[in-house]
Design a protein around this motif. Structure first.
Motif: not given
Ligand code: PRP
Ligand code: ZN
Ligand code: MG
Length: 225
Positions: A15-17, A54-57, A155-157, A169-177
């Motif tokens: 993932g990202r991190l 997983r980051d959430d863990d 979440v975005e759908i 939800d998380l926004v980084s570049t904004g591409a998903t939105l």
């Protein structure tokens, strides 16, 4: 029980991190022998090992003592801290360093065609999110009553599926939105990667290892800043 003469750091497996976390640890002088399943990396240069998860863990692994430190988004750490507090559990971990990468924001996003007079626009509506605690705290601060709909991913759908009117939800570049015809309306929480540690001090050899690691990380971070 594992022995506590080695330190164990949890980082995101993919993932990202992941890459920035490994890069930071490498700059601090840590080198690892990769295990075949790549979930556990044995530290070769120092008695410090890696667990790839997983980051959430990560907050939970620190809380239960399976890992000693973790590199995780502030958003994940804070969400789970609020959840623990809400269910009466004691504080188990805290962020001890901001790491300067993985910057993103947890934002409310709404369909492009909406007008946005302000957060009151959300009153009585359903908001899909994986961060119900952070969202609830923000809504309360805004004095707005809305219905969080908890989804663990994609979440975005939710608006297109008719599951919610808006998302948080998380926004980084904004591409998903953009790809989902949504626009960022309000920032709920600003986040970056942090180093997380147990709230309780290590009462054994790990204390000295952690102190040494922090000195090295601080040297690397001060050069970057
Ligand atoms: C987040 C978020 C979006 C995406 C936004 O997920 O859920 O899907 O990043 O990024 P963008 O603005 O650059 O398009 P992420 O993959 O970080 O974490 P997750 O897999 O834990 O949801
Ligand atoms: Zn995640
Ligand atoms: Mg995602």
């Amino acid at each position: 029980m594992r022995t506590h003469d080695r330190l164990r750091i949890a980082i995101q497996k993919s993932g990202r991190l992941s890459d920035p976390a490994r890069d930071l640890l490498a700059r601090a002088g840590l080198a690892f022998r990769e295990s075949r399943d790549r979930l556990f990396c044995y530290g070769e240069s120092l008695p410090i090992d890696l667990l790839l998860v997983r980051d959430d863990d990560i907050p939970g692994l620190i809380a239960e003592g399976t890992c000693d430190l973790g590199v995780v988004g502030q958003n994940v750490l804070e969400e789970q801290a609020l959840e623990r507090a809400a269910s009466g559990q004691p504080e188990a971990y805290r962020a001890i360093r901001d790491l300067g990468f993985g910057r993103c924001r947890l934002s409310v996003a709404v369909p492009n065609e909406w007008e946005w007079p302000g957060p009151e626009r959300l009153a009585g509506l359903r908001i899909a999110t994986s961060y119900p605690q952070l969202l609830a705290r923000w809504l309360q601060g805004q004095g707005v009553q809305a219905d969080p709909v908890v989804l663990s991913g994609s979440v975005e759908i939710a608006p297109r599926l008719g599951k919610a009117e808006a998302i948080c939800d998380l926004v980084s570049t904004g591409a998903t939105l953009m790809a989902n015809q949504l626009k960022e309306a309000a920032i709920v929480f600003e986040s970056q990667a942090v180093l997380a540690a147990p709230a309780q001090h290590f009462g054994d050899a790990r204390a000295e290892l952690a102190a040494m690691l922090l000195r090295r990380l601080d040297a690397v971070l001060s050069v970057r800043a």
